[in-house]
Design a protein around this motif. Sequence first.
Motif, PDB file in Angstrom:
ATOM      1  N   VAL A 172      11.394 -19.592  22.519  1.00 50.24           N
ATOM      2  CA  VAL A 172      11.164 -20.393  21.079  1.00 50.24           C
ATOM      3  C   VAL A 172      12.449 -21.240  20.807  1.00 50.24           C
ATOM      4  N   LYS A 173      12.223 -22.617  20.567  1.00 48.76           N
ATOM      5  CA  LYS A 173      13.287 -23.354  19.703  1.00 48.76           C
ATOM      6  C   LYS A 173      12.832 -23.596  18.304  1.00 48.76           C
ATOM      7  N   GLU A 174      13.490 -23.022  17.267  1.00 50.45           N
ATOM      8  CA  GLU A 174      12.823 -23.359  16.138  1.00 50.45           C
ATOM      9  C   GLU A 174      13.192 -24.716  15.659  1.00 50.45           C
ATOM     10  N   ILE A 175      12.262 -25.260  15.016  1.00 53.04           N
ATOM     11  CA  ILE A 175      12.261 -26.492  14.318  1.00 53.04           C
ATOM     12  C   ILE A 175      12.094 -26.358  12.872  1.00 53.04           C
ATOM     13  N   ARG A 176      12.786 -27.493  12.183  1.00 58.64           N
ATOM     14  CA  ARG A 176      13.002 -27.302  10.949  1.00 58.64           C
ATOM     15  C   ARG A 176      11.463 -27.749  10.264  1.00 58.64           C
ATOM     16  N   HIS A 309       2.535 -25.400  11.445  1.00 60.44           N
ATOM     17  CA  HIS A 309       4.102 -25.866  11.861  1.00 60.44           C
ATOM     18  C   HIS A 309       3.963 -26.126  13.440  1.00 60.44           C
ATOM     19  N   TYR A 310       4.975 -26.626  14.061  1.00 62.03           N
ATOM     20  CA  TYR A 310       5.191 -26.894  15.430  1.00 62.03           C
ATOM     21  C   TYR A 310       6.373 -26.351  15.745  1.00 62.03           C
ATOM     22  N   ASN A 311       6.808 -25.657  16.844  1.00 63.32           N
ATOM     23  CA  ASN A 311       8.242 -25.019  17.252  1.00 63.32           C
ATOM     24  C   ASN A 311       8.122 -25.772  18.803  1.00 63.32           C
ATOM     25  N   SER A 312       9.596 -25.900  19.326  1.00 68.22           N
ATOM     26  CA  SER A 312       9.466 -26.316  20.752  1.00 68.22           C
ATOM     27  C   SER A 312       9.571 -25.138  21.383  1.00 68.22           C
ATOM     28  N   LEU A 313       9.113 -25.077  22.539  1.00 66.78           N
ATOM     29  CA  LEU A 313       8.985 -23.932  23.555  1.00 66.78           C
ATOM     30  C   LEU A 313       9.615 -24.251  24.843  1.00 66.78           C
ATOM     31  N   ARG A 314      11.057 -23.848  25.012  1.00 65.94           N
ATOM     32  CA  ARG A 314      11.943 -24.345  26.155  1.00 65.94           C
ATOM     33  C   ARG A 314      11.612 -23.590  27.179  1.00 65.94           C
ATOM     34  N   LYS A 315      11.806 -24.043  28.382  1.00 70.93           N
ATOM     35  CA  LYS A 315      11.437 -23.335  29.777  1.00 70.93           C
ATOM     36  C   LYS A 315      12.852 -22.255  29.763  1.00 70.93           C
ATOM     37  N   VAL A 316      12.452 -21.296  30.040  1.00 71.02           N
ATOM     38  CA  VAL A 316      13.646 -20.109  30.312  1.00 71.02           C
ATOM     39  C   VAL A 316      14.159 -20.574  31.754  1.00 71.02           C
ATOM     40  N   SER A 317      15.393 -20.804  31.881  1.00 69.76           N
ATOM     41  CA  SER A 317      16.238 -21.071  33.142  1.00 69.76           C
ATOM     42  C   SER A 317      16.587 -19.964  33.788  1.00 69.76           C
TER      43      SER A 317
END
Length: 317
Positions: A172-176, A309-317
Amino acid sequence: MADGPEAPETLESLQARHRKEQRDLVSRITQKKRQASKKTRKGVNDECERLEQELNERQARELSIFNGENPDEEPALGQEEDAADAEEGQANGVAEAVENLTIDTGQSQGHTPEQNAPKKKKNRAKERLARRAAEHDALVAQAMVEAANMPDLREQERTRMAQHFGKYGVEVKEIRADGHCLYAAVADQMETQGLGLKPRIQVKTQEAKLPDYKWVRCAAADLIESNPDDFAGFMEEPLEVYLQKIRETGEWGGHMELMALARSYGVRINVLHSDGRVDKIEPGDNVKGEDDKEIWLGYYRHSHGLGEHYNSLRKVS
């Protein structure tokens, strides 16, 4: 046989309903404040004050109507205290009369000034305020106990959501949480995956330097404007008003805006829910499967005090 008319509400039932409404509101407010973060606390506090004011005004209006008064008419000066004093007048009048009685024992000459002085009149207004404050404190205490026994929905949702991250290889990447979260989450996904913010269609804005989330807002609005028949059924207001809200305000986005963005950017948008369900929003038949591009968002219902609310879910490298 038709049922008879509903029995009118009595004063006792009206007061009982008002007390229950106050307890329910205090419990609701307590839960909202427990779930608020530092960033959302001010908005939550403002909302709670508004809810409390609205309840107080409505209950005062209902009581005025029950008493045969015009709730829209300003009471005369002192009328409110007089009405409250009348309720206590008989009981307090008898008590004061008893307290002021003296028995003539023939020794009145020996009474001190303090004994002969009249009793100090009670401040009934202060007594009423004190009683109301005590009742309010009791309601708050009761609501806090109830809230403490309620499940922490925010923590439960975050825990369940995290359990699904490994399955899809995301973090997860927390979004304001400021009303732009959907658009900011999409912008984060597009940028971190190297897809860029330039949509497949021409954005009509003339501004060269815009925040990333603003570019995404414009992309959604332009796609909807270019295909009004595809989205009119989802709207509850005129198209021009809706587009203005998307482009120029902090109006929250939802499923319709995600549909527009999937088509505008030519990507599949995957929305992960805490129960493990994934909503897949395709870009459309004409671009489906193009480079097999996709982005991931996390959808939260309880983690933020102001709502969805929506957060960005970044791919794990």
